[in-house]
Design a protein around this motif. Structure first.
Motif, mmCIF file in Angstrom:
data_model
loop_
_atom_site.group_PDB
_atom_site.id
_atom_site.type_symbol
_atom_site.label_atom_id
_atom_site.label_comp_id
_atom_site.label_asym_id
_atom_site.label_seq_id
_atom_site.Cartn_x
_atom_site.Cartn_y
_atom_site.Cartn_z
ATOM 1 N N ALA A 116 36.175 36.575 39.192
ATOM 2 C CA ALA A 116 36.628 37.103 37.899
ATOM 3 C C ALA A 116 37.719 38.249 38.051
ATOM 4 C CB ALA A 116 35.543 37.647 36.812
ATOM 5 N N GLU A 117 37.695 39.189 39.117
ATOM 6 C CA GLU A 117 38.533 40.247 39.230
ATOM 7 C C GLU A 117 39.921 39.519 39.776
ATOM 8 O OE1 GLU A 117 37.132 43.360 41.981
ATOM 9 O OE2 GLU A 117 39.243 43.563 42.646
ATOM 10 N N ALA A 118 39.635 38.566 40.815
ATOM 11 C CA ALA A 118 40.855 38.033 41.559
ATOM 12 C C ALA A 118 41.603 37.215 40.458
ATOM 13 C CB ALA A 118 40.425 37.121 42.674
ATOM 14 N N ILE A 119 40.890 36.438 39.515
ATOM 15 C CA ILE A 119 41.610 35.708 38.726
ATOM 16 C C ILE A 119 42.409 36.520 37.525
ATOM 17 C CG2 ILE A 119 41.144 33.974 36.634
ATOM 18 C CD1 ILE A 119 38.911 32.750 38.305
ATOM 19 N N ARG A 120 41.865 37.345 37.270
ATOM 20 C CA ARG A 120 42.396 38.500 36.203
ATOM 21 C C ARG A 120 43.560 39.143 36.915
ATOM 22 N NH1 ARG A 120 39.406 42.932 36.007
ATOM 23 N NH2 ARG A 120 37.597 41.728 35.508
ATOM 24 N N SER A 121 43.588 39.414 38.277
ATOM 25 C CA SER A 121 44.715 39.977 38.915
ATOM 26 C C SER A 121 45.941 38.934 38.860
ATOM 27 C CB SER A 121 44.493 40.637 40.229
ATOM 28 O OG SER A 121 44.233 39.673 41.174
ATOM 29 N N VAL A 122 45.662 37.852 38.941
ATOM 30 C CA VAL A 122 46.762 36.782 39.042
ATOM 31 C C VAL A 122 47.185 36.293 37.564
ATOM 32 C CG1 VAL A 122 46.510 36.351 41.351
ATOM 33 C CG2 VAL A 122 45.452 34.922 39.852
ATOM 34 N N GLN A 123 46.423 36.998 36.631
ATOM 35 C CA GLN A 123 46.397 36.491 35.357
ATOM 36 C C GLN A 123 46.352 34.804 35.069
ATOM 37 O OE1 GLN A 123 50.628 37.656 34.127
ATOM 38 N NE2 GLN A 123 50.393 39.633 35.329
ATOM 39 N N LEU A 124 45.100 34.684 35.481
ATOM 40 C CA LEU A 124 44.746 33.300 35.062
ATOM 41 C C LEU A 124 43.358 33.047 34.416
ATOM 42 C CD1 LEU A 124 45.718 31.166 38.445
ATOM 43 C CD2 LEU A 124 46.544 30.928 36.230
ATOM 44 N N ARG A 170 60.527 31.912 40.455
ATOM 45 C CA ARG A 170 60.497 32.360 41.873
ATOM 46 C C ARG A 170 60.792 33.974 41.660
ATOM 47 N NH1 ARG A 170 63.816 28.867 45.488
ATOM 48 N NH2 ARG A 170 65.354 30.324 45.771
ATOM 49 N N LYS A 171 61.772 34.343 40.840
ATOM 50 C CA LYS A 171 62.272 35.692 40.717
ATOM 51 C C LYS A 171 60.977 36.246 39.894
ATOM 52 C CE LYS A 171 66.611 35.595 41.579
ATOM 53 N NZ LYS A 171 66.811 35.758 43.103
ATOM 54 N N GLU A 172 60.474 35.853 38.983
ATOM 55 C CA GLU A 172 59.111 36.347 38.291
ATOM 56 C C GLU A 172 57.812 36.439 39.447
ATOM 57 O OE1 GLU A 172 59.695 34.103 33.948
ATOM 58 O OE2 GLU A 172 57.919 34.211 34.894
ATOM 59 N N MET A 173 57.709 35.379 40.130
ATOM 60 C CA MET A 173 56.713 35.538 41.185
ATOM 61 C C MET A 173 56.962 36.553 42.365
ATOM 62 S SD MET A 173 54.083 33.937 40.262
ATOM 63 C CE MET A 173 53.198 34.028 41.734
ATOM 64 N N GLN A 174 58.208 36.581 42.494
ATOM 65 C CA GLN A 174 58.676 38.036 43.483
ATOM 66 C C GLN A 174 58.199 39.299 42.847
ATOM 67 O OE1 GLN A 174 62.686 37.638 44.290
ATOM 68 N NE2 GLN A 174 62.695 35.673 45.209
ATOM 69 N N LEU A 175 58.414 39.470 41.787
ATOM 70 C CA LEU A 175 58.055 40.705 41.145
ATOM 71 C C LEU A 175 56.556 40.777 41.135
ATOM 72 C CD1 LEU A 175 60.430 41.051 38.326
ATOM 73 C CD2 LEU A 175 60.430 42.233 40.363
ATOM 74 N N GLU A 176 55.904 39.793 40.664
ATOM 75 C CA GLU A 176 54.202 39.834 40.651
ATOM 76 C C GLU A 176 53.779 39.915 42.187
ATOM 77 O OE1 GLU A 176 51.841 36.877 38.541
ATOM 78 O OE2 GLU A 176 53.604 36.930 37.130
ATOM 79 N N LEU A 177 54.188 39.295 42.964
ATOM 80 C CA LEU A 177 53.744 39.407 44.239
ATOM 81 C C LEU A 177 53.880 40.876 44.886
ATOM 82 C CD1 LEU A 177 54.856 36.272 46.520
ATOM 83 C CD2 LEU A 177 52.491 37.060 46.143
ATOM 84 N N GLN A 181 50.773 43.426 45.902
ATOM 85 C CA GLN A 181 50.722 44.039 47.198
ATOM 86 C C GLN A 181 50.657 45.387 46.984
ATOM 87 O OE1 GLN A 181 53.586 45.716 48.968
ATOM 88 N NE2 GLN A 181 52.196 45.766 50.869
ATOM 89 N N VAL A 182 51.341 45.981 46.206
ATOM 90 C CA VAL A 182 51.336 47.535 45.924
ATOM 91 C C VAL A 182 49.857 47.715 45.538
ATOM 92 C CG1 VAL A 182 52.231 49.432 44.617
ATOM 93 C CG2 VAL A 182 53.963 47.728 45.622
ATOM 94 N N ARG A 183 49.666 47.133 44.482
ATOM 95 C CA ARG A 183 48.447 47.320 43.564
ATOM 96 C C ARG A 183 47.070 47.513 44.757
ATOM 97 N NH1 ARG A 183 45.945 43.899 40.486
ATOM 98 N NH2 ARG A 183 47.840 42.878 40.071
ATOM 99 N N THR A 184 46.935 46.331 45.334
ATOM 100 C CA THR A 184 45.819 46.074 46.394
ATOM 101 C C THR A 184 45.957 46.962 47.700
ATOM 102 O OG1 THR A 184 47.087 44.223 47.183
ATOM 103 C CG2 THR A 184 45.332 43.850 45.184
ATOM 104 N N GLY A 185 47.152 47.115 47.925
ATOM 105 C CA GLY A 185 47.373 47.805 49.221
ATOM 106 C C GLY A 185 47.398 46.832 50.407
ATOM 107 N N THR A 186 47.254 45.469 50.284
ATOM 108 C CA THR A 186 47.093 44.527 51.220
ATOM 109 C C THR A 186 48.576 44.286 52.118
ATOM 110 O OG1 THR A 186 45.753 43.532 49.706
ATOM 111 C CG2 THR A 186 46.299 42.181 51.507
ATOM 112 N N THR A 187 48.220 44.298 53.404
ATOM 113 C CA THR A 187 49.396 44.049 54.317
ATOM 114 C C THR A 187 49.712 42.681 54.135
ATOM 115 O OG1 THR A 187 48.100 45.470 55.770
ATOM 116 C CG2 THR A 187 49.874 43.887 56.757
ATOM 117 N N PHE A 188 50.816 42.499 53.825
ATOM 118 C CA PHE A 188 51.579 41.327 53.480
ATOM 119 C C PHE A 188 52.417 40.872 54.693
ATOM 120 C CE2 PHE A 188 51.537 39.556 48.744
ATOM 121 C CZ PHE A 188 50.234 39.995 48.485
#
Ligand SMILES: Nc1ncnc2c1ncn2[C@@H]1O[C@H](COP(=O)(O)OP(=O)(O)OP(=O)(O)O)[C@@H](O)[C@H]1O
Ligand SMILES: [Mg+2]
Lengths: 384, 278
Positions: A116-124, A170-177, A181-188
């Motif tokens: 649920a958390e993951a789905i929320r974080s990608v707004q689905l 693509r531009k929108e998703m760039q910002l979202e990605l 990345q910043v919010r989760t602190g995950t290495t991309f």
């Protein structure tokens, strides 16, 4: 070497074909790291070696300090977002996202809450019961992201994740990605052949060509101080000029185009030819403050593109080359340029970046052999 | 005048088109007339299968149901068909998977080997199995198991032809994605590949079943005491007093075969669409 993900002296050959040639990379924890390069340069292969789908012919891959060179993908704490998403078509969004957790035998309640958390974080939210075929490209992309992120991987590996989307999305998703990345602190670790994408999103970029890393640095460093001619040509708008060298004046190669007009580049060449690139924003419409040996050349405006804060001019030079010029829309005094007008362009000699040197007497024709910007053309060109 | 007929037969004159239609109708009659007659005679209240008809009855259906030999041969046929279809489908699955994935050596040769039984005459298969089972390399004797093996051989190529393209059509990256998410080979098969090819598996099973249930040549060459239904049917036709009891079962078999053959494709398509929510 320390680092979150370390590739040391990694080589990958398929038969005789060396695809990745002795590269070293060290990616820090929490970093947004991009691999950028033309088609076929070995980006995907490098990413697949980090994921475990390919085993390096030589060298080692280290994840969080552990050598994982031959560890299979299922046992590596990294997750991949595939270019075509590779969502399981028979599973709903919910089932896709839960897949990794269920396989790892995570408890029921935790599976539900993390999904649920993951789905929320990608707004689905609200799309949980849909199957991939019932989603748009952008939504599928988000599912792929959630399916990987839900596992809380040490690193997320993304192979041209936005390649299939239209420009706006693509531009929108760039910002979202970037935001995720910043919010989760995950290495991309992010593979792309779109330089603009790499420049805007990354903390660091490895520019690859023919299986080697040409330069690995921050976006600004790469743009302002390209380490090689390849990088200079690949990054930024490709403004190529093939110049014939007529004479040399104080370390400055000059081409006399016509009376009072010349193209200049810092070089010891006194004859032969040079291929240079000029950044669009370094080209001015007045010669003020550019010094003695500045380039100064007239051309015909082939196209005018209004971009809001600036206007992009496409100018045909007498050399047969075509330059893109960016002009800020702040001086109301200057008349609006029109297609067909003649205009004189000026830029300082040090802003002519020499890409290739042609032998004396030869023409600049062979200079593209380095495979600079032209190589990108088979993919969609972000500047087109 | 109305709009011109925009059919695809632009090169054929109107008369030619009519002739073709008549030809097609005649063709259909020839194809289905015997079957339809059989169905009609199965309900005909007369001891001979001939015109004129003598009224409606269900007694032949009753009679065949009460005839022990018919029931035994039917049950033999069903057993052989279910077993051979299951085995052929399983073998086809095991053979198709590696063939559908890229890096297999000698792939053309392997595919050819799987498909060869398609062109070998059934009589040849039957004779070679007969010699092999009777006193040859594998002397398991004759009977239902031997027939079943024969049916596996002839049904296998068809099962492969259904499964192979489906497996090949499934993006390899789905399997990579599963393993990336931690699944081992078995889990990847169970949760990703199997659900996606399940409609094709059912379809392959049904086709293999149809092949076995009405197969006569191998079944008669390799049969011992217990005949399968088609073999029993064939031998029974020599005795006119048995004929009427055989017709109802033949009718039902025809119906089942039709349903299975058409159903196999329908199920496969419907299943795949349903699976992906399209
Ligand atoms: N499994 C393989 N067998 C043989 N050659 C391969 C294999 N995978 C990749 N290659 C070759 O390796 C080279 C690099 O491939 P790779 O997919 O890494 O390129 P890339 O940088 O990701 O390009 P693109 O931007 O087009 O995706 C290509 O020439 C490709 O043909
Ligand atoms: Mg690639």
């Amino acid at each position: 070497m320390d680092g979150h993900i370390v590739l040391s002296a990694v080589t990958k050959a398929f038969g005789d074909n060396v695809v990745v040639d002795d590269i070293d990379l060290s990616i820090a924890e929490g970093e947004f790291f991009s691999m950028l390069g033309p088609s076929g340069c070995g980006k995907t292969t490098t990413l697949r070696m980090i994921a475990g789908f390919e085993v390096p012919t030589l060298g080692t891959v280290t994840l969080q300090g552990t050598d994982v060179t031959t560890v299979p993908p299922a046992k590596r704490n990294v997750n991949m977002v595939f270019q075509a998403y590779a969502l399981f078509p028979h599973m709903t969004v919910q089932e896709n996202v839960e897949f990794g957790l269920k396989i790892k035998k995570v408890g029921r309640d935790e599976v539900k809450s993390r999904a649920a958390e993951a789905i929320r974080s990608v707004q689905l939210e609200g799309f949980e019961k849909r199957k991939p075929a019932q989603l748009s490209g952008g939504q599928q992309q988000r599912v792929a992201l959630a399916r990987a992120l839900v596992n809380r991987p040490a690193a997320l590996l993304l192979d041209e994740p936005l390649g299939a989307l239209d420009l706006k999305l693509r531009k929108e998703m760039q910002l979202e990605l970037k935001e995720i990345q910043v919010r989760t602190g995950t290495t991309f670790v992010y593979v792309t052949h779109d330089q603009e994408e790499a420049l805007t999103m990354s903390d660091r970029i490895a520019v690859m060509n023919n299986g080697i890393v040409e330069q690995c640095a921050g976006p600004r460093e790469i743009y302002e101080h390209p380490a090689t001619a390849f990088v200079a040509g690949f990054i930024g708008t490709s403004n190529l000029v093939n110049m014939r060298v007529d004479r040399n004046a104080g370390g400055c190669a000059l081409m006399d185009v016509s009376e009072g007009q010349r193209i200049a580049a810092l070089s010891d060449q006194g004859s032969g030819s040079l291929q240079i690139t000029v950044r669009p924003e370094k080209i001015h419409l007045s010669p003020e403050g550019l010094g003695d040996n500045a380039s100064s050349v007239g051309g015909r405006i082939a196209d005018v593109v209004y971009l809001g804060s600036m206007t992009q001019l496409i100018v045909d030079l007498p050399t047969g080359d075509r330059l893109t010029v960016h002009r800020l829309n702040d001086e109301a005094a200057v008349a609006d340029p029109r297609v067909g007008d003649t205009i004189t362009l000026h830029w300082a000699a040090q802003n002519s970046f020499v890409i290739a040197v042609g032998a004396a007497g030869a023409n600049g024709g062979s200079a593209t052999a380095h495979g600079a910007p032209g190589d990108n053309s088979e993919r969609e060109d972000p500047n087109a | 005048m109305g709009a011109r007929d925009s059919s695809t037969f632009v090169l054929i004159s109107p008369i030619g088109k009519r002739v073709l239609l008549v030809f097609f109708a005649v063709f259909l009659v020839f194809l289905y007339l015997p079957t339809i007659l059989l169905v009609i005679f199965s309900f005909n209240d007369s001891t001979v299968a001939a015109f004129p008809l003598d009224g409606f009855t269900l007694r032949w259906y009753e009679l065949s149901w009460q005839t022990g030999e018919i029931r035994q041969s039917l049950s033999a046929s069903l057993k052989v068909a279910v077993a051979s279809a299951a085995i052929a489908t399983l073998l086809a699955l095991l053979g198709s998977y590696p063939l559908a994935r890229r890096n297999v050596r000698f792939r053309p040769l392997m595919s050819a080997l799987l498909l060869v039984p398609l062109v070998v005459p059934t009589v040849v298969v039957a004779v070679s199995l007969l010699t092999m089972f009777q006193r040859g390399a594998i002397p398991i004797g004759l009977g239902l198991p031997s027939i079943m093996i024969g049916h596996v051989i002839i049904a296998l190529p068809f099962a492969v032809l259904i499964l192979l393209p489906r497996i090949a059509s499934i993006d390899r990256r789905l399997e990579e994605a599963a393993s990336d998410l931690g699944a081992n080979g078995l889990q990847t098969f169970r949760f990703v590949l199997l659900p996606l090819i399940f409609p094709s598996i059912i379809s392959a099973f049904m086709i293999a079943f149809v092949f076995s249930i009405d197969e006569v040549v191998i079944a008669s060459f390799l049969s011992s005491e217990q005949p399968t239904y088609p073999v029993y049917l064939y031998s029974g036709l020599k005795f006119p007093e048995k004929t009427q009891a055989l017709i109802p079962v033949a009718t039902i078999m025809i119906l089942i075969s039709f349903l299975l053959a058409f159903g196999a494709e329908a199920i496969r398509r419907y299943g795949e669409r349903k699976l992906e929510g399209r």
